[in-house]
Design a protein around this motif. Structure first.
Motif, mmCIF file in Angstrom:
data_model
loop_
_atom_site.group_PDB
_atom_site.id
_atom_site.type_symbol
_atom_site.label_atom_id
_atom_site.label_comp_id
_atom_site.label_asym_id
_atom_site.label_seq_id
_atom_site.Cartn_x
_atom_site.Cartn_y
_atom_site.Cartn_z
ATOM 1 N N THR A 100 0.686 -1.211 -0.166
ATOM 2 C CA THR A 100 0.157 -0.012 0.129
ATOM 3 C C THR A 100 0.947 1.226 -0.137
ATOM 4 N N MET A 103 2.231 1.731 -3.275
ATOM 5 C CA MET A 103 1.437 2.476 -4.303
ATOM 6 C C MET A 103 1.404 3.935 -3.802
ATOM 7 N N ASP A 135 6.646 0.211 -14.270
ATOM 8 C CA ASP A 135 5.681 0.453 -13.326
ATOM 9 C C ASP A 135 4.629 -0.764 -13.574
ATOM 10 N N ILE A 139 3.840 -3.934 -10.903
ATOM 11 C CA ILE A 139 2.481 -3.830 -10.236
ATOM 12 C C ILE A 139 1.637 -5.127 -10.573
ATOM 13 N N PHE A 168 -4.899 -0.210 -4.786
ATOM 14 C CA PHE A 168 -4.490 -0.520 -6.201
ATOM 15 C C PHE A 168 -5.991 -0.581 -7.114
ATOM 16 N N VAL A 171 -5.626 1.590 -10.232
ATOM 17 C CA VAL A 171 -4.619 1.115 -11.208
ATOM 18 C C VAL A 171 -5.487 0.132 -11.999
#
Length: 216
Positions: A100, A103, A135, A139, A168, A171
């Motif tokens: 977390t 992010m 990136d 992820i 997330f 994203v």
């Protein structure tokens, strides 16, 4: 019980607002929502009515005012421990906090070149900008690794929904917006996030918003 109010920005674009919204919805607590449209002549003045930082989101709980997405989520985890917004196991909780925080503070190339545009479906040159592919790969590896090691008990990163998933979620929407392929092992995670009742409600509300000036 003190009233909960969450001040958020435009739902098509405010990734930072979506995160605490999902966490707050998960607690099951009733709350009032204040929506501030972004990028208008009135935006700054409207936000200033609620936020000491001049930014959204903001949580108000009685006389307590909390800003910054992660601070709001941490506050909710403490205020409503029965919601289990962090995993109960210490090692899992440490990992959830780590991903977390990564992010929260990282993935600058992705944020800059693939901004949240929830309802759009488009391709942009930014997908090939420096750092974006790195990136995306990081992820996707995080998602797959967390679900492989910790997610056996459910569809989310640590089995049950947690703050990590709230962070997330924007994203996930970015990957859908810009056509970023999901690794096969992450498709179920994508579907779980997009199928959250709170995510569906947020998306439905976003449909009536006017586009920001920079998207027109």
């Amino acid at each position: 019980m003190s009233e909960l109010t969450l001040v958020v920005g435009s739902k098509n674009y405010s990734s930072w607002s979506l995160r605490p919204y999902l966490a707050l919805a998960h607690t099951g607590q009733p709350f009032r929502e204040v929506l501030v449209p972004l990028d208008t002549p009135e935006t700054a003045a409207l936000i200033a009515l609620h936020s000491p930082s001049g930014r959204v989101p903001v949580l108000k709980h009685g006389d307590t005012v909390v800003w910054d997405s992660l601070s709001i989520c941490e506050y909710l985890a403490e205020a409503f421990p029965e919601a289990k917004l962090w995993p109960e196991d210490r090692a899992m909780r440490a990992m959830a906090r780590s991903v977390t925080s990564e992010m929260h503070s990282g993935f600058t190339a992705l944020r800059t070149n693939l901004p949240m545009d929830l309802l759009a479906r488009k391709t942009v040159p930014g997908v090939d900008a420096p750092g974006v592919h790195a990136d995306i790969a990081r992820i996707q590896a995080l998602w797959a690794g967390c679900r492989e090691r910790y997610g056996k008990g459910g569809p989310f990163l640590f089995g049950a929904f947690s703050i990590a998933d709230a962070f997330f979620a924007p994203v996930v929407t970015r990957f859908v917006t810009y056509g970023v392929p999901f690794r096969p092992e992450n498709a179920a995670y994508r579907d779980a996030v997009l199928g959250l009742p709170a995510m569906l409600k947020w998306t439905e509300a976003a449909q009536g918003e006017p586009p920001l000036a920079r998207y027109r």
